[in-house]
Design a protein around this motif. Structure first.
Motif, PDB file in Angstrom:
ATOM      1  N   HIS A   1      37.632  38.722  38.634  1.00  0.00           N
ATOM      2  CA  HIS A   1      36.613  38.078  37.804  1.00  0.00           C
ATOM      3  C   HIS A   1      36.290  36.682  38.297  1.00  0.00           C
ATOM      4  O   HIS A   1      35.140  36.222  38.209  1.00  0.00           O
ATOM      5  CB  HIS A   1      37.087  38.028  36.351  1.00  0.00           C
ATOM      6  N   ASP A   2      37.290  35.976  38.843  1.00  0.00           N
ATOM      7  CA  ASP A   2      37.055  34.621  39.336  1.00  0.00           C
ATOM      8  C   ASP A   2      36.306  34.627  40.663  1.00  0.00           C
ATOM      9  O   ASP A   2      35.735  33.609  41.057  1.00  0.00           O
ATOM     10  CB  ASP A   2      38.385  33.876  39.517  1.00  0.00           C
ATOM     11  N   GLN A   3      36.325  35.756  41.376  1.00  0.00           N
ATOM     12  CA  GLN A   3      35.693  35.829  42.686  1.00  0.00           C
ATOM     13  C   GLN A   3      34.260  36.342  42.633  1.00  0.00           C
ATOM     14  O   GLN A   3      33.413  35.888  43.399  1.00  0.00           O
ATOM     15  CB  GLN A   3      36.502  36.742  43.615  1.00  0.00           C
ATOM     16  N   ARG A   4      34.010  37.267  41.742  1.00  0.00           N
ATOM     17  CA  ARG A   4      32.688  37.879  41.722  1.00  0.00           C
ATOM     18  C   ARG A   4      31.648  36.885  41.216  1.00  0.00           C
ATOM     19  O   ARG A   4      31.944  36.010  40.408  1.00  0.00           O
ATOM     20  CB  ARG A   4      32.682  39.153  40.878  1.00  0.00           C
ATOM     21  N   PRO A   5      30.433  37.001  41.689  1.00  0.00           N
ATOM     22  CA  PRO A   5      29.377  36.089  41.240  1.00  0.00           C
ATOM     23  C   PRO A   5      29.021  36.347  39.780  1.00  0.00           C
ATOM     24  O   PRO A   5      29.387  37.392  39.214  1.00  0.00           O
ATOM     25  CB  PRO A   5      28.208  36.439  42.166  1.00  0.00           C
ATOM     26  N   PRO A   6      28.326  35.415  39.128  1.00  0.00           N
ATOM     27  CA  PRO A   6      27.895  35.647  37.740  1.00  0.00           C
ATOM     28  C   PRO A   6      27.138  36.967  37.634  1.00  0.00           C
ATOM     29  O   PRO A   6      26.289  37.275  38.465  1.00  0.00           O
ATOM     30  CB  PRO A   6      26.981  34.452  37.455  1.00  0.00           C
TER      31      PRO A   6
ATOM     32  N   PHE B   1      29.702  47.917  42.460  1.00  0.00           N
ATOM     33  CA  PHE B   1      30.587  47.612  43.586  1.00  0.00           C
ATOM     34  C   PHE B   1      31.293  46.271  43.426  1.00  0.00           C
ATOM     35  O   PHE B   1      32.375  46.070  43.981  1.00  0.00           O
ATOM     36  CB  PHE B   1      29.796  47.615  44.895  1.00  0.00           C
ATOM     37  N   PHE B   2      30.707  45.364  42.674  1.00  0.00           N
ATOM     38  CA  PHE B   2      31.336  44.055  42.495  1.00  0.00           C
ATOM     39  C   PHE B   2      32.568  44.119  41.597  1.00  0.00           C
ATOM     40  O   PHE B   2      33.318  43.140  41.505  1.00  0.00           O
ATOM     41  CB  PHE B   2      30.342  43.058  41.913  1.00  0.00           C
ATOM     42  N   ASP B   3      32.794  45.250  40.937  1.00  0.00           N
ATOM     43  CA  ASP B   3      33.986  45.402  40.107  1.00  0.00           C
ATOM     44  C   ASP B   3      35.268  45.270  40.928  1.00  0.00           C
ATOM     45  O   ASP B   3      36.343  44.977  40.383  1.00  0.00           O
ATOM     46  CB  ASP B   3      33.987  46.760  39.394  1.00  0.00           C
ATOM     47  N   LEU B   4      35.166  45.490  42.251  1.00  0.00           N
ATOM     48  CA  LEU B   4      36.346  45.402  43.109  1.00  0.00           C
ATOM     49  C   LEU B   4      36.826  43.964  43.287  1.00  0.00           C
ATOM     50  O   LEU B   4      37.984  43.743  43.659  1.00  0.00           O
ATOM     51  CB  LEU B   4      36.050  46.023  44.480  1.00  0.00           C
TER      52      LEU B   4
ATOM     53  N   PHE C   1      29.913  33.771  28.395  1.00  0.00           N
ATOM     54  CA  PHE C   1      30.058  34.036  26.962  1.00  0.00           C
ATOM     55  C   PHE C   1      31.300  34.858  26.672  1.00  0.00           C
ATOM     56  O   PHE C   1      31.905  34.739  25.604  1.00  0.00           O
ATOM     57  CB  PHE C   1      28.799  34.711  26.413  1.00  0.00           C
ATOM     58  N   GLY C   2      31.700  35.695  27.625  1.00  0.00           N
ATOM     59  CA  GLY C   2      32.905  36.497  27.423  1.00  0.00           C
ATOM     60  C   GLY C   2      34.159  35.658  27.370  1.00  0.00           C
ATOM     61  O   GLY C   2      35.120  36.005  26.674  1.00  0.00           O
ATOM     62  N   GLU C   3      34.175  34.533  28.087  1.00  0.00           N
ATOM     63  CA  GLU C   3      35.301  33.620  28.044  1.00  0.00           C
ATOM     64  C   GLU C   3      35.229  32.712  26.813  1.00  0.00           C
ATOM     65  O   GLU C   3      36.249  32.364  26.220  1.00  0.00           O
ATOM     66  CB  GLU C   3      35.339  32.753  29.301  1.00  0.00           C
TER      67      GLU C   3
ATOM     68  N   GLY D   1      29.947  33.583  47.727  1.00  0.00           N
ATOM     69  CA  GLY D   1      30.470  32.804  48.835  1.00  0.00           C
ATOM     70  C   GLY D   1      30.800  33.665  50.039  1.00  0.00           C
ATOM     71  O   GLY D   1      31.028  34.866  49.925  1.00  0.00           O
ATOM     72  N   GLN D   2      30.863  33.031  51.218  1.00  0.00           N
ATOM     73  CA  GLN D   2      31.171  33.784  52.437  1.00  0.00           C
ATOM     74  C   GLN D   2      32.549  34.405  52.386  1.00  0.00           C
ATOM     75  O   GLN D   2      32.746  35.547  52.808  1.00  0.00           O
ATOM     76  CB  GLN D   2      31.048  32.860  53.656  1.00  0.00           C
ATOM     77  N   ARG D   3      33.533  33.650  51.908  1.00  0.00           N
ATOM     78  CA  ARG D   3      34.900  34.178  51.816  1.00  0.00           C
ATOM     79  C   ARG D   3      34.943  35.402  50.920  1.00  0.00           C
ATOM     80  O   ARG D   3      35.545  36.428  51.263  1.00  0.00           O
ATOM     81  CB  ARG D   3      35.840  33.093  51.281  1.00  0.00           C
ATOM     82  N   GLU D   4      34.294  35.275  49.745  1.00  0.00           N
ATOM     83  CA  GLU D   4      34.289  36.394  48.802  1.00  0.00           C
ATOM     84  C   GLU D   4      33.533  37.587  49.369  1.00  0.00           C
ATOM     85  O   GLU D   4      33.902  38.746  49.129  1.00  0.00           O
ATOM     86  CB  GLU D   4      33.673  35.956  47.480  1.00  0.00           C
ATOM     87  N   MET D   5      32.469  37.315  50.129  1.00  0.00           N
ATOM     88  CA  MET D   5      31.681  38.392  50.722  1.00  0.00           C
ATOM     89  C   MET D   5      32.523  39.203  51.694  1.00  0.00           C
ATOM     90  O   MET D   5      32.525  40.440  51.665  1.00  0.00           O
ATOM     91  CB  MET D   5      30.464  37.801  51.438  1.00  0.00           C
ATOM     92  N   ARG D   6      33.263  38.526  52.572  1.00  0.00           N
ATOM     93  CA  ARG D   6      34.079  39.240  53.555  1.00  0.00           C
ATOM     94  C   ARG D   6      35.182  40.039  52.864  1.00  0.00           C
ATOM     95  O   ARG D   6      35.478  41.172  53.239  1.00  0.00           O
ATOM     96  CB  ARG D   6      34.663  38.239  54.542  1.00  0.00           C
ATOM     97  N   GLU D   7      35.793  39.429  51.846  1.00  0.00           N
ATOM     98  CA  GLU D   7      36.846  40.144  51.121  1.00  0.00           C
ATOM     99  C   GLU D   7      36.271  41.350  50.383  1.00  0.00           C
ATOM    100  O   GLU D   7      36.904  42.408  50.317  1.00  0.00           O
ATOM    101  CB  GLU D   7      37.538  39.204  50.140  1.00  0.00           C
ATOM    102  N   TRP D   8      35.069  41.194  49.847  1.00  0.00           N
ATOM    103  CA  TRP D   8      34.416  42.289  49.134  1.00  0.00           C
ATOM    104  C   TRP D   8      34.181  43.471  50.064  1.00  0.00           C
ATOM    105  O   TRP D   8      34.457  44.630  49.711  1.00  0.00           O
ATOM    106  CB  TRP D   8      33.104  41.776  48.548  1.00  0.00           C
TER     107      TRP D   8
END
Length: 964
Positions: free
Chosen positions: A246-251, A240-243, A219-221, A467-474
């Motif tokens: 926006h395109d990487q973090r889950p809904p 913690f997901f703020d790090l 809705f923000g978009e 996702g796994q990629r996003e998890m490791r980067e997080w």
């Protein structure tokens, strides 16, 4: 006929015939499987079947199964048939809708209850047992001490200063956002949307048991000003997901608007996150159970292969009307009514069900902080048992597992003496206090992790929260940004990716090769790849873990073979790939690690001695585990017997930053310079000579024999027969086999990927592909009718934004705009290449060659164009200028096809590229339909082909016009 029977006579027996033995709910379930056309025909069979086939809930499910945008026509049958007519599914939908027929003499308790739930009013439904605490002006300290991660609470006063408290009414929102399209939540596998003004019209006239409601995480978009009307309450600021970008973090945030009777059925929030929900208007009814306490009427399904958790639950209104009244006092949930302006906090793992008592507007966000971080990491770990236990408590365990748990000291609870007591009621509620027999703590839940599973690179559940990629980067970003809580982050990383195991391996490698000991900043793996990679001072240590030992062995063997060829032929590509420092195997034996060096030739005797029945007879000095063995192997027992051996590679750390991290900082000149750089480097890669197809040794147990006539591949352990084709050179066999394998299950794979791939195109995919996929290959016939080929080439397979390094121009070693040993030396000087002189970043290296393969060079263009260049045609043109290699010899010649039509398609390079996208192991089609949103309405694959890959045809034509 039976229809002429007296009104008071039950019509069911005669009207249904043999089907009368089926319960009404079973008949309704069967009807949901039929098409609208079949339902229309079946409604003519008898009066009772007419009643069943015209039920609104049935047509609501049919409509939602179509997906897409909905324009409600006053009834679900009319809406479905009007949409079916648009989709050419029902030719008679344009006829005038007649007044429905009515029949007496038919009685169905099932249909009556459903009808009652569709029309009941909840205006007086406001019972509140007072179990949920209400607080005002709650301080951060009190919230952290008494509630955060512990129990729910209703808080007043947090939203009083929000503009949304006055602006978010149905009337004002429809005036401003009437034409805005919002996502609709329903139990449907298809994405459903509605214009807000159409949704409001639907709300006013609907009589559904489970009405549609807006539940939109975008809705923000869609309506950015809405984000300015509220703010995250101070109690929940730490996320913690703020790090993550926006395109990487889950809904994580949703706008929720729904009428009376709508709501969310029983569930646990995704990823075991916590949530806050602020109501702006209306009344909501909440019911909550502590973690592990499955509500009555709810069934939790846990997939034992990937840990995917699915919940089967009645609708909110059905649960409250049909199940709640039969619960004993001790089995009833914690309840409360939420009023406008109030905010409810739901901790991690808590079951909750929401019922809107009237039209409501709310905003909610999920978040991760110190209190639930470990639970989120646990939920992301691969496996099934721990996921089920975290939601369903002991009910998720088999009988054997339950006995083991109950026999432990931790569960000798004085008030519980029988196993059955715990299974039926793992958590009990007495007078508002929670006496938790089931222990919802991280130490207990982590006991159910599967120790044998490789948590770093095992397949994750398809419905995983991130996702796994996003998890490791997080995890890496948390490690850098929050050094004060690294002990907590380490615990979470151990749960999610088993980092402690890989850190111990790293220490042994560093010690053996006299590398500096890892600093505290270097303890966590970096990057988003599938293998643990550590940055240690000026070195990169990669431990091959993905796919088990067999896959890891061939991954390292292929890289070492590739680097050897770069040296042998003195390829300029050497200057833009990492330099090898060391390589070998790490062996865990009797609780201690040791390293065994290996340069890719032969096989270390020390490992052969450890596993003589698995590995042996490889005595030559050739690269016995190189790329051709990697593409087709059958080494029985490797993964099982060698589970404590990990290949590793140490390379020099390359200068520069990952492209994915600096993309937004780059100018258009930078991007053009990068495209030219990639064109040159991929040309060098694709021109690099291939290793021999066969090794010298004939004692290799996996020796491959090619039968050119039937294209059979024989090994000692396997024999695969593919489509007969005697006209392809042997060097293409392995790649051709992979294409045939992909084509065999292409429909199933595309259906699994689903949205955003259009369903209509999925149905046409098999017809779009050539009858024999080997016709996609670069093969022509000579004057004697023999098949010839320029042969396949090395392909990187993973030219994406995390495998490209760039260096700031101002920090180059020479002090010039472009490094002396960089692009200038190989003809990619951006200053003299007509690009411009405003660039700030110079591309320096391509990394991560663990996915190296042999095949059609077009396969390298696909990820590069879609991920790095993001479908930018001018950048693709610049890449092709530097690449300057043809993609095909085929030019208006006869080839073994099914006709001229197929031959004309094969002459298009764009067609070959599109076919490779459809056959690709990864979901590149998802990227295509996300980049080109308009293609979601495409009616043919030819339209997609021309839009995405049409430029390749002009490039091929320009090359063919060049003088020889």
């Amino acid at each position: 006929m039976s229809d002429s029977a007296p009104a008071l006579t039950d019509r069911r027996v005669d009207a249904l015939g043999a089907l009368r033995i089926l319960p009404d709910e079973t008949i309704c379930a069967i009807l949901e499987l039929l098409s609208p056309t079949d339902l229309g025909r079946l409604s003519c069979v008898s009066s009772v079947m007419y009643i069943f086939c015209n039920e609104e809930p049935l047509w609501m499910n049919k409509c939602l199964s179509i997906g897409g945008s909905i324009d409600y026509k006053g009834s679900w049958k009319k809406t479905t048939l009007s949409r079916s007519a648009m989709d050419n599914l029902c030719k008679d939908a344009a006829e005038t809708f007649h007044k429905p027929l009515t029949f007496g003499g038919f009685f169905s308790l099932f249909l009556y209850r459903r009808w009652y739930r569709c029309h009941t009013s909840l205006s007086s439904f406001s019972l509140d047992n007072g179990y949920l605490e209400r607080k005002e002006d709650l301080s951060q300290e009190e919230f952290s001490l008494n509630y955060d991660g512990k129990k729910p609470i209703m808080i007043t006063g947090l939203a009083e200063t929000w503009p949304a408290r006055k602006k978010w009414t149905i009337e004002q929102l429809v005036e401003i956002y009437g034409d805005t399209i919002f996502r609709i939540s329903q139990k449907s596998s298809k994405k459903v949307t509605m214009k807000f003004k159409d949704y409001v019209s639907y709300m006013h006239v609907q009589h559904d048991e489970d009405p549609l409601y807006i539940f939109d995480d975008k809705f923000g978009e869609r309506a950015p000003p809405l984000l300015e009307d509220y703010e995250v309450p101070h109690l929940f600021k730490d996320d913690f997901f703020d790090l993550l970008g926006h395109d990487q973090r889950p809904p994580f945030r949703w706008l929720i608007i729904g009428p009376e009777r709508s709501g969310a059925s029983w569930h646990v929030d995704p990823g075991l996150t916590s949530a806050w929900n602020t109501l702006l208007c209306g009344r909501k009814r909440w019911a909550l159970y502590p973690p592990g306490r499955v509500p009555a009427g709810v069934i939790v399904h846990v997939n034992e292969e990937d840990g995917d958790v699915n919940i089967e639950s009645p609708t909110s209104v059905q649960w409250w009307l049909d199940i709640y009244p039969h619960l004993s006092d001790k089995d009833k949930p914690i309840e409360c009514t939420q009023f406008a302006g109030e905010t409810i906090y739901v901790p991690s793992g808590w079951w909750h069900c929401v019922l809107n008592l009237e039209t409501t507007i709310a905003v909610t966000q999920n978040y991760v902080n110190k209190s639930n971080f470990e639970f989120v990491c646990l939920d992301l770990a691969p496996g099934h048992c721990h996921k089920g236990v975290s939601r369903a408590g002991f009910l998720a365990l088999s009988g054997h597992d339950t006995e083991n748990v109950l026999n432990s000291d931790r569960f000798n609870h004085p008030e519980v003496t029988q196993k059955g007591d715990i299974l039926k009621s793992p958590t009990e509620i007495y007078d508002g206090t929670i006496n938790q027999v089931f222990s919802y703590d991280i130490e207990f839940l982590s006991q159910f992790l599967e120790e044998e599973r490789n948590h770093y690179c095992s397949a994750w559940s398809p419905n995983i929260y991130i996702g796994q990629r996003e998890m490791r980067e997080w995890l890496c970003k948390l490690w850098v940004a929050k050094p004060d809580i690294r002990e907590l982050i380490w615990k979470g990383a151990c749960l999610a990716v088993n980092v402690e195991k890989w850190y111990k391996c790293l220490l042994e490698i560093c010690s053996n090769h006299k590398l500096p000991a890892p600093l505290d900043d270097e303890k966590l793996p970096v990057g988003t790849g599938s293998n643990p990679v550590f940055v240690i001072s000026d070195n990169i240590v990669k431990i091959y873990a993905e796919g088990g030992f067999e896959c890891a062995l061939h991954g390292l063997g292929t890289e070492l073979e590739f680097y050897n060829l770069l040296q042998k032929y003195d390829s300029p590509l050497r200057e833009h790939v990492p330099e090898i420092v060391a390589s070998g195997f790490l062996v865990l034996e009797n609780g201690s690690h040791k390293t065994i060096p290996w340069d890719g030739r032969g096989f270390p005797g020390a490992i052969s001695q450890l596993y003589p029945d698995t590995i042996g007879g490889i005595s030559d000095d050739s690269f016995s585990f190189g790329v051709f063995r990697k593409m087709h192997t059958a080494l029985k027992g490797f993964n099982a017997s060698c589970k404590n051996i990990w290949p590793y590679l140490v390379t020099k750390r390359c200068k520069g930053d990952i492209f994915g991290k600096i993309r937004e900082k780059m100018s258009q000149d930078d991007a053009l310079n990068l495209a030219s750089f990639l064109g040159v480097q991929l040309r060098l890669l694709h021109q690099l000579p291939l290793p021999p197809v066969k090794n010298k040794s004939h004692s290799d147990m996996n020796q491959i024999h090619f039968n050119k006539r039937t294209r059979e591949i024989h090994t000692e352990e396997c024999r695969d027969i593919f489509v007969e084709n005697s006209d392809i050179p042997s060097e293409w066999n392995l790649f051709a086999d992979s294409l045939h394998a992909s084509k065999r299950n292409v429909r199933r794979r595309l259906e699994q990927w689903g949205d955003p791939i259009p369903a209509a195109l999925i149905e046409k995919a098999e017809d779009y592909l050539p009858y024999d996929v080997t016709h996609l290959l670069d093969i022509v016939k000579d004057d004697h009718g023999l098949s010839t080929s320029s042969g396949p080439s090395w392909i990187h397979s993973d030219i994406m934004d995390d495998n490209i390094l760039l260096e700031p121009a101002s920090t180059s070693s020479s002090g010039k705009l472009a490094p002396e040993d960089g692009p200038v030396k190989n003809g990619v000087n951006s200053l003299s290449n007509g690009i411009g002189g405003n660039q700030k970043w110079i591309p320096t290296h391509i990394i991560d060659f663990s996915d190296l393969s042999i095949g059609d060079p077009l396969l390298d263009i696909i990820p590069m164009y879609l991920d790095v260049l993001r479908g930018d045609t001018p950048l693709l043109k610049k890449f092709l200028e530097s690449y300057a290699l043809p993609f095909s010899k085929v030019k208006d010649q006869e080839a073994p096809t099914n006709g001229r039509l197929e031959q004309s398609k094969l002459n298009r390079v764009s067609y070959r590229a599109m076919c490779y996208c459809i056959l690709h192991d990864d979901n590149v089609l998802g990227a295509i339909f996300s980049l080109w949103d308009k293609l979601k309405a495409a009616v043919s694959w030819e339209v997609v082909e021309e839009t995405v890959w049409g430029e390749l045809n002009y490039y091929q034509q320009s090359l063919s016009n060049q003088p020889n």
